[in-house]
Design an enzyme around this catalytic site. Structure first.
Site, PDB file in Angstrom:
ATOM      1  N   HIS A 105       0.747  -1.098  -0.012  1.00  0.00           N
ATOM      2  CA  HIS A 105      -0.059  -0.381  -0.181  1.00  0.00           C
ATOM      3  C   HIS A 105       0.935   1.809  -0.087  1.00  0.00           C
ATOM      4  O   HIS A 105       1.588   1.531   1.157  1.00  0.00           O
ATOM      5  CB  HIS A 105      -1.173   0.383   0.820  1.00  0.00           C
ATOM      6  CG  HIS A 105      -2.178   0.955   1.358  1.00  0.00           C
ATOM      7  ND1 HIS A 105      -2.077   2.243   0.923  1.00  0.00           N
ATOM      8  CD2 HIS A 105      -3.253   0.617   1.198  1.00  0.00           C
ATOM      9  CE1 HIS A 105      -2.771   2.666   1.134  1.00  0.00           C
ATOM     10  NE2 HIS A 105      -3.546   1.634   0.651  1.00  0.00           N
ATOM     11  N   ARG A 136      -7.142   9.963  -0.834  1.00  0.00           N
ATOM     12  CA  ARG A 136      -6.731  10.114  -2.532  1.00  0.00           C
ATOM     13  C   ARG A 136      -8.224  10.160  -3.145  1.00  0.00           C
ATOM     14  O   ARG A 136      -8.335  11.388  -4.108  1.00  0.00           O
ATOM     15  CB  ARG A 136      -5.340   9.248  -2.523  1.00  0.00           C
ATOM     16  CG  ARG A 136      -4.229   9.652  -2.138  1.00  0.00           C
ATOM     17  CD  ARG A 136      -3.086   8.624  -2.327  1.00  0.00           C
ATOM     18  NE  ARG A 136      -3.198   7.217  -1.735  1.00  0.00           N
ATOM     19  CZ  ARG A 136      -3.197   6.248  -2.400  1.00  0.00           C
ATOM     20  NH1 ARG A 136      -3.857   5.786  -3.838  1.00  0.00           N
ATOM     21  NH2 ARG A 136      -3.605   5.204  -1.873  1.00  0.00           N
TER      22      ARG A 136
END
Length: 806
Positions: free
Chosen positions: A326, A349
């Site tokens: 990640h 995001r």
């Protein structure tokens, strides 16, 4: 004699089919209905009426190992299907890594998407998942995942949650990652934690334990601090059967006690191995040693216990080298070198956060690319900064995500707040003008619709005067895509294939009584997992595993009724060759049989344009085979209404209804060695091969070497002789089996065999001569069957020597 055409006509009686490997035998795997309405009472099919009843026919005992989301879901579904469930969890509390999930759960065609006018689709979701997985995903598992997504979301929301906030995370072509919106009371709304709490509360408040329900009543008993040590298994040279679990538990005095629990089925939901870098038997070091030095977002429990134990049993593994990094694990300023990172969710995001270089203030990647792409960009651009980057949100992004959760992160020291671009740049030590240019370029790209990195989705606008929230992030081991291989029924597969003398050599078989769901399994995500697909996978396959495990004791259930239409769930559709497809439908129970005899058929009904449409199909399943029925259908642009409709269905559909068995071939008693029939001639056209396969496989299964079999197998083109390879292999192994082939035409001029219709010459060449111990069976297009029935008497065959399905 007029020529006999072998081309399939959609409305003809053709065979109820066979899996690609179906020539001699098949497994008993099924999936029960994950579209069943959510109720608090268990239900089951009754063997006589096939109507739901208030309890199971034979209550199963099911052990579920692992109390994350997949394990909780499997336990609830097994209970609702009438099972007595014991849920083992090695930690003190339930939840596992699922409780840490923060981005959300994917779905398409949700109410939240509809309210926002988001025109997402199953196909787009499927395409994104496969593309993210780098082509390594199992197509069937992906299709099941995406098809069941709307129902999985409704299942979770039925526990009092509302996942109506949507973000477009990396690798997704539409916003489809669902999470809770900001709470009115201002408290954080961590989606994983809240889902786990809702399911745990349901079990505590609405489901009795075994002690409260009684020994023979559906229940769920949760046992914590219980570490699985091994599976209890009986096995022979042909199969393995799981019958329970051995586990350890601490006594009140602190001693370790070794216990075992016997059960009819076991569901493994033990998670992955992302925190398994230091153990002697580390899967992470064995399969992805080059990543073992990286930090992880996982709790210390993620050590791959289920994978290791099932591996010792001989389970098949898939993709263990596929480990997801990640890109955004929080770097805690108070402990920047910690090996365990708190996850900075992708939804940050998805709601507008941007990544910038910590030394220059410049962007370097499309923040909504897949995790693999963003991670690679951090490694290649930020190496001199210890692979750290800065994640920047403005107030609009914070408000869209969840201000309370951002406040939680800020209180932990992860986020710092700045008023304007100059304040942030000054604090971090990079050029103010460069950072202001970064924000200006982002705003220009938003107006243009695309930036230099290919980004085309811009959730929020940035300006130099914004209030900015900034954290430091670094790539961290997050998820292991590989694990135990399962089929569409959530059955864990054996690495040892069926015996080549009985089965197709490459066909894996399930380990009887062993199911898997969640990160312990592999194949769904391939080489990279999309954000939001982890929670979804746990729900979709947890439901399947729990339902199927609960039905394992119903060995004597007949899955069909000759007087009542019963909806069967479509599990899969597979193209075999040309326009011929295989449709697999699940019987109501894991161990249910069709109730048919060799040579019988079923009627299949669908409501198309508000009108009932019925077709007849011959079965390919042997009478003793359990769990599923398959239809072999020719689907082409000129196909009939039923085949076209069936081809439009996705896995999970309950729109096809079955009734049977009907009819039968008089005198065909394969199990009776005193039967006068010693020679069986089979003439199949196109998908009419299906009932012939049933007959051939039954003869082989009962070891009737005293019965000779001659098959004429015709099709429109060579590519539609879809079982030729398997038939040829069987003919080499069985001297009593001989085959002749013919095709109507050879458009590619690659066929070296006979071209032409089935005629008198081919029948005389490929069939037995008329005799009292012969039975000829015909199945295929109507024209073909009618012509052969007229031809056979001219060759000396009497009416009692042959049978035609048309």
């Amino acid at each position: 004699m007029r020529p006999v055409h072998t081309y399939f006509v959609a409305t003809t009686v053709v065979g109820l089919a066979v899996l690609v490997y179906w020539l001699v035998q098949t497994n008993h795997s099924i999936r029960t209905d994950s579209m069943t309405p959510i109720t608090t009472q268990p239900h089951h099919y009754n063997a006589e009426s096939h109507h739901p009843t208030d309890g199971p026919l034979t209550p199963a005992t099911v052990v579920v190992v692992g109390a994350g989301l997949a394990g909780l879901v499997a336990s609830i579904e097994a209970y609702r299907a009438g099972a007595i469930v014991t849920l083992l969890e090695k930690e003190r509390n339930v939840g596992g890594n699922s409780a840490k999930a923060t981005s959300g759960m994917n779905s398409v065609h949700s109410e939240a998407q509809a309210a926002r006018g988001i025109l997402d689709s199953y196909d787009a979701f499927e395409h994104d998942t496969v593309r993210s997985g780098k082509g390594l995903s199992d197509p069937l598992l992906v299709k099941i995942l995406t098809s069941d997504a709307p129902d999985a979301l409704k299942f979770i929301e039925s526990f009092g949650l509302k996942l109506d906030s949507i973000s477009q995370c990396g690798g997704h072509s539409f916003p489809r990652t669902h999470r809770e919106g900001p709470r009115p009371d201002g408290k954080p709304a961590p989606v994983g934690w809240d889902i786990i709490k809702a399911l745990k509360d349901y079990i505590a408040n609405s489901v009795p334990s075994a002690s409260a329900a009684g020994a023979d009543k559906p229940s769920i008993t949760i046992v914590t601090n219980a570490k699985m040590l091994d599976l209890i298994v009986t096995s022979d040279t042909d199969s393995k059967e799981v019958q329970g679990v051995k586990y350890s538990q601490k006594t009140p005095e602190g001693a370790e006690e070794i216990l075992e629990i016997r059960s009819d089925a076991v569901v493994l939901a033990t998670g992955g191995f992302s925190a398994d870098a230091k153990n002697e038997d580390s899967l992470l070091r064995e399969f992805a040693g080059h990543l073992a030095h990286l930090p992880t977002t996982n709790g210390p429990w993620a050590t791959g216990d289920g994978v290791k134990i099932a591996r010792r049993l001989g389970a098949e593994l898939v993709g263990l080298d596929q480990v997801q990094i990640h890109p955004t694990g929080f770097v805690d300023p108070k402990d920047p070198e910690s090996a365990v990172k708190f996850l900075a969710p992708e939804a940050l995001r998805g709601h507008g956060g941007i990544l910038i270089h910590p030394l220059t203030g410049k962007r370097f990647v499309d923040e909504l690319s897949t995790r693999a792409v963003v991670t690679a960009a951090i490694f290649s651009n930020c190496a001199e900064a210890k692979n750290h980057s800065l994640l920047v949100l403005n107030q609009e992004a914070v408000d869209r995500f969840d201000p309370a959760t951002i406040g939680f992160y800020t209180a932990r020291g992860f986020f710092q707040k700045y008023q304007g671009a100059e304040a942030l740049a000054t604090s971090k030590g990079f050029d103010v003008r460069e950072f202001e240019n970064t924000l200006a370029s982002y705003e220009a790209a938003l107006t243009a619709g695309r930036d230099a990195f290919g980004k085309h989705v811009f959730p929020v606008k940035f300006s130099v005067d914004d209030t900015l929230y900034v954290c430091t992030v670094t790539p961290s081991i997050h998820y292991t895509m590989g694990g135990l291989k399962i089929n569409g029924a959530a059955e864990i597969l054996d690495a040892t294939p069926y015996s080549p003398s009985v089965y197709h050599p490459q066909q894996p078989r399930p380990i009887y009584g062993l199911f898997g769901a969640g990160e312990v399994t592999g194949g769904v995500h391939g080489g990279n997992r999309l954000a939001g697909n982890s929670l979804l996978e746990c729900v979709v396959f947890g439901r399947i595993a729990g339902q199927r495990a609960a039905s394992i004791k119903d060995r004597d259930v007949r899955g069909l009724n000759p007087n009542t239409y019963i909806p069967l769930r479509l599990r899969s559709s597979q193209q075999l060759g040309g326009h011929i497809r295989l449709f697999r439908f699940d019987l109501p129970s894991y161990n249910a049989t069709s109730g048919m005899d060799v040579g019988q058929y079923v009627s299949v009904r669908a409501h198309i344009n508000d009108q009932p449409v019925i077709r007849m199909y011959s079965p390919c399943n042997r009478p003793d085979e359990r769990g599923a029925l398959d239809l072999l259908i020719k689907v082409d642009p000129k196909g009939g209404v039923m085949s076209t409709f069936m081809n439009s269905l996705r896995p999970g559909s309950l729109e096809m209804e079955f009734q049977g068995p009907h009819g039968g071939i008089k005198g065909l008693d394969i199990e009776n060695r005193s039967s006068p029939i010693k020679k069986i001639g089979l003439i199949a056209g196109g998908t009419g091969i299906a009932p012939m396969l049933q007959i051939i496989r039954s003869i082989f299964h009962h070891q009737r070497d005293d019965i000779e079999i001659n098959l004429i197998y015709g099709a429109a083109t060579p590519e539609e002789l879809v079982f030729r390879e398997r038939l040829d292999a069987a003919a080499k192994k069985h001297p009593n089996f001989k085959i002749s082939y013919t095709v109507d035409s050879d458009p590619d001029a690659k066929w070296s065999g006979r071209v032409g219709f089935v005629d008198a010459a081919l029948i005389q060449q490929g069939m037995f001569a008329p005799s009292d111990d012969i039975k000829i069976i015909i199945c295929g297009p109507w024209n073909m069957c009618q012509a052969i029935k007229k031809t056979l008497p001219t060759l000396g065959y009497t009416n009692d020597m042959f049978y035609s399905f048309m």
